[in-house]
Enzyme design. Sequence first.
Site, PDB file in Angstrom:
ATOM      1  N   LYS A   2       0.858  -1.186   0.000  1.00 27.72           N
ATOM      2  CA  LYS A   2       0.000   0.000   0.000  1.00 27.72           C
ATOM      3  C   LYS A   2       0.889   1.229   0.000  1.00 27.72           C
ATOM      4  O   LYS A   2       1.672   1.437   0.925  1.00 27.72           O
ATOM      5  CB  LYS A   2      -0.910   0.006   1.238  1.00 27.72           C
ATOM      6  CG  LYS A   2      -1.623   1.356   1.474  1.00 27.72           C
ATOM      7  CD  LYS A   2      -2.517   1.337   2.720  1.00 27.72           C
ATOM      8  CE  LYS A   2      -3.061   2.745   3.044  1.00 27.72           C
ATOM      9  NZ  LYS A   2      -3.906   2.785   4.256  1.00 27.72           N
ATOM     10  N   ASP A  58      -2.443  10.355   3.401  1.00 30.37           N
ATOM     11  CA  ASP A  58      -3.840   9.960   3.607  1.00 30.37           C
ATOM     12  C   ASP A  58      -4.546  10.994   4.473  1.00 30.37           C
ATOM     13  O   ASP A  58      -4.479  10.948   5.698  1.00 30.37           O
ATOM     14  CB  ASP A  58      -3.896   8.572   4.264  1.00 30.37           C
ATOM     15  CG  ASP A  58      -5.329   8.110   4.525  1.00 30.37           C
ATOM     16  OD1 ASP A  58      -6.263   8.734   3.982  1.00 30.37           O
ATOM     17  OD2 ASP A  58      -5.492   7.113   5.266  1.00 30.37           O
ATOM     18  N   LYS A  98      -9.889  13.126   8.034  1.00 31.11           N
ATOM     19  CA  LYS A  98      -9.401  12.775   9.368  1.00 31.11           C
ATOM     20  C   LYS A  98      -9.345  14.015  10.253  1.00 31.11           C
ATOM     21  O   LYS A  98      -9.212  15.131   9.743  1.00 31.11           O
ATOM     22  CB  LYS A  98      -7.971  12.204   9.251  1.00 31.11           C
ATOM     23  CG  LYS A  98      -7.885  10.821   8.644  1.00 31.11           C
ATOM     24  CD  LYS A  98      -6.430  10.358   8.577  1.00 31.11           C
ATOM     25  CE  LYS A  98      -6.309   8.972   7.983  1.00 31.11           C
ATOM     26  NZ  LYS A  98      -6.931   7.903   8.792  1.00 31.11           N
ATOM     27  N   ASP A 140       1.835   6.625   5.359  1.00 27.45           N
ATOM     28  CA  ASP A 140       0.825   5.642   4.962  1.00 27.45           C
ATOM     29  C   ASP A 140       1.249   4.878   3.698  1.00 27.45           C
ATOM     30  O   ASP A 140       0.478   4.120   3.134  1.00 27.45           O
ATOM     31  CB  ASP A 140      -0.528   6.351   4.750  1.00 27.45           C
ATOM     32  CG  ASP A 140      -1.709   5.421   4.961  1.00 27.45           C
ATOM     33  OD1 ASP A 140      -1.540   4.380   5.613  1.00 27.45           O
ATOM     34  OD2 ASP A 140      -2.800   5.747   4.452  1.00 27.45           O
ATOM     35  N   ASP A 197     -12.012   7.176   3.835  1.00 27.83           N
ATOM     36  CA  ASP A 197     -10.779   6.970   4.595  1.00 27.83           C
ATOM     37  C   ASP A 197     -10.387   5.492   4.640  1.00 27.83           C
ATOM     38  O   ASP A 197      -9.288   5.158   5.083  1.00 27.83           O
ATOM     39  CB  ASP A 197     -10.960   7.527   6.010  1.00 27.83           C
ATOM     40  CG  ASP A 197      -9.634   7.739   6.728  1.00 27.83           C
ATOM     41  OD1 ASP A 197      -8.579   7.664   6.065  1.00 27.83           O
ATOM     42  OD2 ASP A 197      -9.660   7.974   7.945  1.00 27.83           O
ATOM     43  N   GLU A 252      -9.277   3.728   2.315  1.00 28.33           N
ATOM     44  CA  GLU A 252      -8.789   3.802   0.933  1.00 28.33           C
ATOM     45  C   GLU A 252      -7.711   2.774   0.611  1.00 28.33           C
ATOM     46  O   GLU A 252      -7.541   2.407  -0.541  1.00 28.33           O
ATOM     47  CB  GLU A 252      -8.245   5.215   0.653  1.00 28.33           C
ATOM     48  CG  GLU A 252      -6.793   5.481   1.060  1.00 28.33           C
ATOM     49  CD  GLU A 252      -6.518   5.350   2.557  1.00 28.33           C
ATOM     50  OE1 GLU A 252      -7.486   5.435   3.338  1.00 28.33           O
ATOM     51  OE2 GLU A 252      -5.358   5.151   2.943  1.00 28.33           O
ATOM     52  N   ARG A 296      -7.453  -0.420   1.148  1.00 25.57           N
ATOM     53  CA  ARG A 296      -7.960  -1.672   0.561  1.00 25.57           C
ATOM     54  C   ARG A 296      -8.371  -1.468  -0.885  1.00 25.57           C
ATOM     55  O   ARG A 296      -8.325  -2.388  -1.690  1.00 25.57           O
ATOM     56  CB  ARG A 296      -9.103  -2.207   1.438  1.00 25.57           C
ATOM     57  CG  ARG A 296     -10.302  -1.309   1.535  1.00 25.57           C
ATOM     58  CD  ARG A 296     -11.164  -1.608   2.758  1.00 25.57           C
ATOM     59  NE  ARG A 296     -10.593  -1.073   3.993  1.00 25.57           N
ATOM     60  CZ  ARG A 296     -11.122  -1.211   5.193  1.00 25.57           C
ATOM     61  NH1 ARG A 296     -12.259  -1.888   5.349  1.00 25.57           N
ATOM     62  NH2 ARG A 296     -10.548  -0.695   6.253  1.00 25.57           N
TER      63      ARG A 296
END
Length: 487
Positions: A252, A257, A264, A275, A334, A336, A338
């Site tokens: 990933k 993010d 967030k 991230d 959020d 995201e 996956r």
Amino acid sequence: MQIQFLDAAAASASRLIARLVNQDAMPADLEPVLAEAAKLSRFSGKPGQICEGFVERDGQTVRVALAGIGKTAAKDRRSALERAGAGLVAKYLISGHDELTIDLTGTGLSAEDTVSVLTGANLRSWRHDIYRTKLSEEKKPSLNTISVVSAPAEAAAIWAVEAAVCEGVAFTKELVTEPGNAIYPESFVARCQSRLEGTGVKMRVLDENEMRALGMGALLGVAQGSARAPRMLVMEWEGGNPGAAPIALVGKGVTFDSGGISIKPAGGMEDMKWDMGGAGAVAGAMLAVAGRKAKANIVGVCGLVENMPDGNAQRPGDVVTSMSGQTVEIINTDAEGRLVLCDALTFVQREYSPVKIVNLATLTGAIIVSLGREYGGMFANDDSLAASLDSAGQISGDRLWRFPLGPAYDKLIDSQIADMKNAGPRFGGSITAAQFLQRFIEDGTPWAHLDIAGMVWADKPGATWDKGATGFGVRLLDRYVRDAVES
Ligand code: BES
Ligand code: MN
Ligand code: ZN
């Protein structure tokens, strides 16, 4: 850090000398003042202990450090040795000394043991000072060379292999540490291209148009709210039988993010520069396996996007179609990671038919609630792959703890309008995230998902890292490849 192997005579001018001390076995040849210093400071050679004193040798003042390496037969001997090397570097990195001589005389350390000390020392020396313009001279690292005296003859060759792995870890730390304005999808790719040049790793880069043509609607949905263009980076290392199906490593790579429209909270949002820690670990692992010329075929895939909330961003409620053809209802923008991984997973299966797949991701906050900062979470559809990774985790120190998967969890992400939703209920959040990924694994290919959200970044110094990036995953993947794929 320069590492060199010397004989005792060549090191006689050194002003900073470390002796490694087995627990309760003080070397007999210590100057009395050092033996006394050890006693006064309750130094007994336990792992992590360091005691120093000054002595006069040949008319010169010499600084001598005693570093504890614990008991000879201890179960955690390897980590004790790493900690000793790391502890010495942490203590003397900005000491003013440019050279540290590690004198192994009388320790009985094997070549492997010696290399563990050097590995700890090398890893702990990593820093990223490029943004510090006001570092005073006395705060700048001075130590640049470690000289080893009385090492077993084979240590140099074993170190050459381990040095490649240390370089991989350092590269991952660099990628993870860099802020989002320096590392975004295109610059992540550029950094990998320049760092991996000449290693024999083949690179392929997919841009937005190519990903659209392949139908990667899940990944592109995340990217559409950002001014930064997404990329899919593919790194191929063919050190095994030509043409044999590879092991796939998938990361990933959300370079920042913000949460997107499901934004967030402000507090701590700066952490979301890391991230991309899964992708960073994959890139570092590729550098490691190529650097040591691993006899294995490995393909590394990084899904690279920035998750931002502009006027074109995807909305909660949107439905996207993934490359697999499966549709996803976006409940929370959020969740995201996956969405990025599912298209990377489909891509690597369609293009490379890997024999096994390991993906790494800073996927959920829930895994930090579960495991804190001691273990990465592991989810797997195959017991033997899980066992290999578990053992690689124990040996490398990048430890994993396995979690369950199952139909009762899986149905929590069924959607009213699409094949699945991208977020389930609050409880079991790491598991439903893993169930989501599992829906993209075809024909029962052995697969493991490592949720490393708690492991990529440390707010206090650890065994082989300072505060900040840990390089988690590189040594784990390298060890897995060595023990489960190459042998
Ligand atoms: N990148 C985060 C997970 C994360 C959180 C990593 C904290 C490191 C530290 C991920 O994209 C995320 O936001 N996950 C959500 C999922 C939820 C919306 C279903 C989470 O964990 O809250
Ligand atoms: Mn997120
Ligand atoms: Zn994320």
